[in-house]
Design a protein around this motif. Structure first.
Motif, PDB file in Angstrom:
ATOM      1  N   TRP A 175      33.855 -18.693 -11.938  1.00 25.18           N
ATOM      2  CA  TRP A 175      34.877 -18.091 -12.773  1.00 25.18           C
ATOM      3  C   TRP A 175      34.226 -17.360 -13.934  1.00 25.18           C
ATOM      4  O   TRP A 175      33.262 -17.824 -14.519  1.00 25.18           O
ATOM      5  N   GLY A 176      34.787 -16.220 -14.266  1.00 24.83           N
ATOM      6  CA  GLY A 176      34.353 -15.482 -15.444  1.00 24.83           C
ATOM      7  C   GLY A 176      35.327 -15.715 -16.589  1.00 24.83           C
ATOM      8  O   GLY A 176      36.354 -16.389 -16.422  1.00 24.83           O
ATOM      9  N   PRO A 177      35.038 -15.141 -17.735  1.00 25.07           N
ATOM     10  CA  PRO A 177      35.939 -15.302 -18.886  1.00 25.07           C
ATOM     11  C   PRO A 177      37.364 -14.817 -18.599  1.00 25.07           C
ATOM     12  O   PRO A 177      38.339 -15.431 -19.039  1.00 25.07           O
ATOM     13  N   GLY A 178      37.486 -13.742 -17.849  1.00 24.98           N
ATOM     14  CA  GLY A 178      38.813 -13.221 -17.505  1.00 24.98           C
ATOM     15  C   GLY A 178      39.606 -14.194 -16.649  1.00 24.98           C
ATOM     16  O   GLY A 178      40.833 -14.313 -16.809  1.00 24.98           O
ATOM     17  N   ASP A 179      38.922 -14.881 -15.740  1.00 25.68           N
ATOM     18  CA  ASP A 179      39.591 -15.876 -14.901  1.00 25.68           C
ATOM     19  C   ASP A 179      40.148 -17.018 -15.744  1.00 25.68           C
ATOM     20  O   ASP A 179      41.272 -17.480 -15.533  1.00 25.68           O
ATOM     21  N   LEU A 190      40.916 -16.840 -18.912  1.00 23.65           N
ATOM     22  CA  LEU A 190      41.989 -16.296 -19.740  1.00 23.65           C
ATOM     23  C   LEU A 190      43.295 -16.203 -18.952  1.00 23.65           C
ATOM     24  O   LEU A 190      44.355 -16.621 -19.430  1.00 23.65           O
ATOM     25  N   VAL A 191      43.236 -15.659 -17.750  1.00 28.59           N
ATOM     26  CA  VAL A 191      44.441 -15.528 -16.921  1.00 28.59           C
ATOM     27  C   VAL A 191      44.994 -16.899 -16.580  1.00 28.59           C
ATOM     28  O   VAL A 191      46.212 -17.128 -16.653  1.00 28.59           O
TER      29      VAL A 191
END
Length: 91
Positions: free
Chosen positions: A35-39, A41-42
């Motif tokens: 997972w990245g930061p965007g994952d 966050l969502v």
């Protein structure tokens, strides 16, 4: 806003943090969870939004039948959005 009104929201935020720790910890042990930061966050927005919507529905609805229907709708909506974002089941 009094302490009673803040308590359910704090439970939602705490529950979201605990749930998001699962993939964060899994990423330390396996490469299959990536997972990245965007994952994060969502996922946080979805979980917090669903939790707060659930809390609002439970506080506004008076009968058990309506609460069950609203809770089921919130959970189903969360799962459908999550599945679509994860694997794109609707396109």
């Amino acid at each position: 806003m009094n302490i009673i009104a803040k308590k359910p929201a704090s439970r939602v935020f705490l529950g979201t943090a605990v749930l998001l720790m699962i993939p964060a910890i899994a990423m330390q042990f396996t490469r299959e969870v990536n997972w990245g930061p965007g994952d994060f966050l969502v996922a946080a927005v979805l979980l917090i939004g669903s939790g707060l919507l659930f809390q609002a529905a439970m506080s506004k609805l008076s009968t058990r039948r309506f609460r069950l229907a609203a809770g089921s709708a919130v959970v189903l909506g969360l799962l459908l959005v999550w599945a679509e974002l994860a694997v794109g089941i609707f396109h």
